[in-house]
Structures are given as C-alpha cells and as structure tokens.
Design a protein around this motif. Structure first.
Motif, mmCIF file in Angstrom:
data_model
loop_
_atom_site.group_PDB
_atom_site.id
_atom_site.type_symbol
_atom_site.label_atom_id
_atom_site.label_comp_id
_atom_site.label_asym_id
_atom_site.label_seq_id
_atom_site.Cartn_x
_atom_site.Cartn_y
_atom_site.Cartn_z
ATOM 1 N N GLY A 1 -5.973 18.014 -53.177
ATOM 2 C CA GLY A 1 -6.494 17.851 -51.738
ATOM 3 C C GLY A 1 -6.310 16.473 -51.344
ATOM 4 N N GLY B 1 -4.140 20.605 -45.309
ATOM 5 C CA GLY B 1 -5.755 20.481 -45.641
ATOM 6 C C GLY B 1 -6.501 21.783 -45.212
ATOM 7 N N LYS C 1 -8.205 24.697 -47.657
ATOM 8 C CA LYS C 1 -9.624 24.821 -47.583
ATOM 9 C C LYS C 1 -9.722 26.672 -47.254
ATOM 10 N N ARG D 1 -8.583 28.633 -50.516
ATOM 11 C CA ARG D 1 -9.686 28.706 -51.498
ATOM 12 C C ARG D 1 -10.618 29.725 -51.255
ATOM 13 N N HIS E 1 -13.897 22.688 -50.086
ATOM 14 C CA HIS E 1 -13.100 22.582 -51.097
ATOM 15 C C HIS E 1 -13.428 23.488 -52.202
ATOM 16 N N GLU F 1 -14.226 15.275 -42.959
ATOM 17 C CA GLU F 1 -15.071 16.472 -42.933
ATOM 18 C C GLU F 1 -15.725 16.770 -41.524
ATOM 19 N N TYR G 1 -13.203 16.706 -58.438
ATOM 20 C CA TYR G 1 -12.163 17.068 -59.228
ATOM 21 C C TYR G 1 -12.202 16.195 -60.587
#
Length: 410
Positions: free
Chosen positions: A80, A95, A99, A102, A224, A259, A345
């Motif tokens: 990401g 981006g 999201k 996912r 995320h 964000e 991550y």
C-alpha cells in the motif's frame, strides 16, 4: 475515488463491486508501475504487481474468479505504498481501490478464527493505553529466548524494538479558541515526547493549540485490513471530535494525515482542513520566529510513503530542518522504495519487511548519518529496530523532536 462507507442495513456487495470496477476501468495495463512496485521487484510475479492486482480485483468483482486464499494472499502482500499511483499516467486511484478491494475480500472470505481475532485487535486499538500495552508486551517477548522453530522474521521484529520513549502523562493544550487542532490518534502513547515537541514548536511560532480528548484512531489500520465498518466509525468519531475545534488540523504522523484527508459520505463542512504538520509550519506560519541553536550533525531524512506518495509533501520536512544552523540535511538513499513498515505489514509479512528495512539501515550507515528522522512513527520504530539489528547506534526520531531540541530552554 471515495472510500466505501457501508450501511449496516444494506448488502454492501453491489456498491463495493461497482466502486472496484469503476477504479479498475482507469487502468490501461501499460506496465509503467511495475519498476516501482517492491513486491513485483522481489518476486517478478505479475500477480504481485499493481497491474496484476487490479486484474484480480476486477475479476472477483465481475464474478469471473472465485475468492480463494491464494488470490487474497496476493492482495494482502501489497504494501500500500502508492508508489504505483504516483507514477500512473492514467491516474488509477490505487489506494482507494486497494482498501475497497480488501473490504470486498473480507466480505466474501470465510470467517476464520484468525480473521475474527485480528478484527478484535483492530477494534481494541481505540481502548486507552492499548498501543502502549501492546508495545510493552512485544518488547517483553523480544527479551525471551525463542525456539529455533519460531518464525525468524517475527522473532527479529520483536527483538529489535527500541525502548518506548516516556514523557509526561498529560497532553498540554491551550484554553479558549485555538488556531490549530493537533491529532494524536492511537500512536501518541508510543512517542509522547514527539507530541509535546510538536506543541512546543507550534507555540514557538505563535499558534494556540487544542488536543481534543475524544479523538481516536484515524481508521487506517482498519481500512487497510478490509474492515470498512470499523474504519468508518473511527472516521465519524474523529469528525465529531474535531468539528468546530480550529481552522486547521495537523498530524504528527504522516500516515494519519493521509487517512484523515479522505473524503466520503461522512464529510462535514465543520471539519477543519487537514495538514501534515511540517507542511502547515512551512506554509502557514512564520518560521523566522524560531530561534534555533546550531546542530553540527548529519541528519538523514527518511520519506515515509504516506508523506511522499499519498500527501506529496516530503519537501516540507527538509525545508523545516534546513532552518537549523550547521545541520547537514540529506535524503536517505532509496527513499523512493518503501521501508517495509506499512502499517502492520512488518508484523504480517516480517521477512519481506525485514529485507526492505535492512537496505534502509545500510544506507543510513553508508552516508554517515548521525541522526535518522522519519515523520511516521511506525516507520521510525521499524528503522530503529533494523539499525539495532545491524549494531548501528544511530538514533531514529521525529523531525519535530530534533527541531524542538534546538529551541531555547523553557
């Protein structure tokens, strides 16, 4: 492309599928993103590239591919970092697509005990002191002997974590009307001195600061991870906390600033303009008011992906640090590549994250850095651990911590 905001009373699948298809339609599969993708460079697997992941998400949204663990793994492997989005000539909103993709996969995947456990951890982030407690537990694990069968990457992650800086428990703020609101999020307990350094620098340039106590996590971790409902609740709470608080909202963590700048159905005109704090200081204040003492040191600047790619504001860190007399400010070589922290991550994919961080630590040593600075706390902790594993006593801190340290004593 706005992020999907689920309504609990509706089936989110059609809206998510439409949002995914709309974003995928921008991609012309030119391949210019491939050289900039760390996972593709590591594997040379098309499924591990931005173009490949876009094709996979389009196929599952169209119903031509089933959701399988192998397909989900290719999406989960993405850092990401948005290096692909920055160079994309077609302006694919990768981006937001990632999201939303996912979130779609989370909806369609079986509810395993691991997924439910991870969801519980994400929800627990908002509990008071949760991040500090989790960090203390990780440090404790790192001090224990690990069996040879333990995952080497994860073992090295917890062994290399630096001591958490301590500071005063209270968040200082100004009474009455404020010029700027400060976002502390869920990570402030990990580095409270940086929070206080930010307030001190803002005071030094004549800004009145407020720190709303009802704020919480920015929602990045949940978004995320594919938990769109949790991310939306967190964003709504912050919009309520900061409504009418000040004309501007600044964040000391670049990932949170990225964000918070997302727009969506929950947008509110009463919410202040969002800035990375370095950009705010350079563009909105008079930095000539800072009386900084000399610092004859080499400062290597790490550019977090959130600052470099999502916010396009990495130059403001250099502009601010250049105000320190005698300081040699240089860019950390390899800044165009992610350090591997990438939110959580480094915990989910420790082996790849360790490889990326090792290159950063080696670069810091090669340029003779006395200090490494990073505007994202997750990146700073990750880089500090990598340097410790290489036996390099180079401190890693926030740029504002360095600037505040050169201000006259209180």
């Amino acid at each position: 492309m706005p992020l999907f905001a689920p309504n609990p009373s509706d089936d989110p699948s059609p809206a998510l599928a439409a949002a995914i298809r709309e974003a995928c339609d921008h991609c012309v599969a030119c391949g210019l993103c491939l050289p900039h993708c760390p996972t593709y460079g590591d594997s040379l697997n098309e499924n591990e590239s931005p173009r490949g992941r876009i094709s996979l998400l389009r196929a599952v949204a169209d119903g031509t591919l089933p959701v399988t663990p192998a397909l989900t793994a290719h999406i989960d492997h993405c850092l990401g970092c948005l290096a692909c989005e920055k160079v994309c000539p077609s302006r694919v909103p990768y981006g937001a697509l990632l999201k939303n993709g996912r979130a779609w996969l989370t909806q369609k995947s079986p509810r395993t005990w691991r997924r439910l456990w991870y969801r519980s951890l994400i929800r627990a982030v908002d509990l008071p002191g949760a991040m500090a407690t989790a960090y203390a537990l990780a440090r404790a694990l790192g001090s224990l002997p690990w069996p040879r069968t333990a995952r080497a990457g994860l073992r090295d992650v917890v062994r290399g974590l630096p001591a958490r800086p301590h500071g005063a428990r209270a968040d200082p703020g100004d009474a009455g009307p404020a010029d700027v609101a400060l976002f502390r999020g869920c990570t402030a307990d990990l580095d409270r001195p940086t929070l206080h350094a930010a307030i001190r620098v803002l005071h030094a340039v004549g800004r009145r600061v407020c720190v709303p106590r009802s704020q919480g996590c920015c929602g990045a971790l949940a978004a995320h991870a594919g938990f769109a409902d949790i991310a939306c609740r967190q964003r709504r709470r912050n919009r309520h906390a900061f409504a009418d608080s000040a004309p501007a909202l600044v964040s000391i963590t670049s990932g949170c600033a990225a964000e918070l700048r997302h727009t969506g159905p929950e947008s509110d005109d009463r919410f202040p303009a969002v800035y990375d704090i370095h950009r705010y200081l350079v563009e909105q204040t008079d930095l000539d008011r800072l009386a900084l003492s000399p610092l004859p040191r080499t400062i290597a600047v790490h550019d977090p992906c959130s600052l470099r790619n999502a916010l396009a504001g990495e130059r403001f860190v250099y502009d601010l640090l250049a105000r320190i007399p005698q300081a040699k400010v240089i860019a950390l070589p390899g800044n165009e590549v992610c350090c591997g922290a990438a939110g959580d991550y480094f915990l989910r994919e420790p082996a790849r994250a360790q490889t990326l961080a090792h290159a950063k630590a080696a670069a810091a040593r090669a340029v003779g850095a006395d200090i490494v600075v990073s505007a994202n706390i997750g990146c700073a902790l990750h880089l500090s651990a990598a340097l410790a594993r290489q036996g390099a006593p180079i401190p890693v801190c926030h740029p504002l911590w360095v600037v505040a340290g050169q201000l006259p004593p209180l």
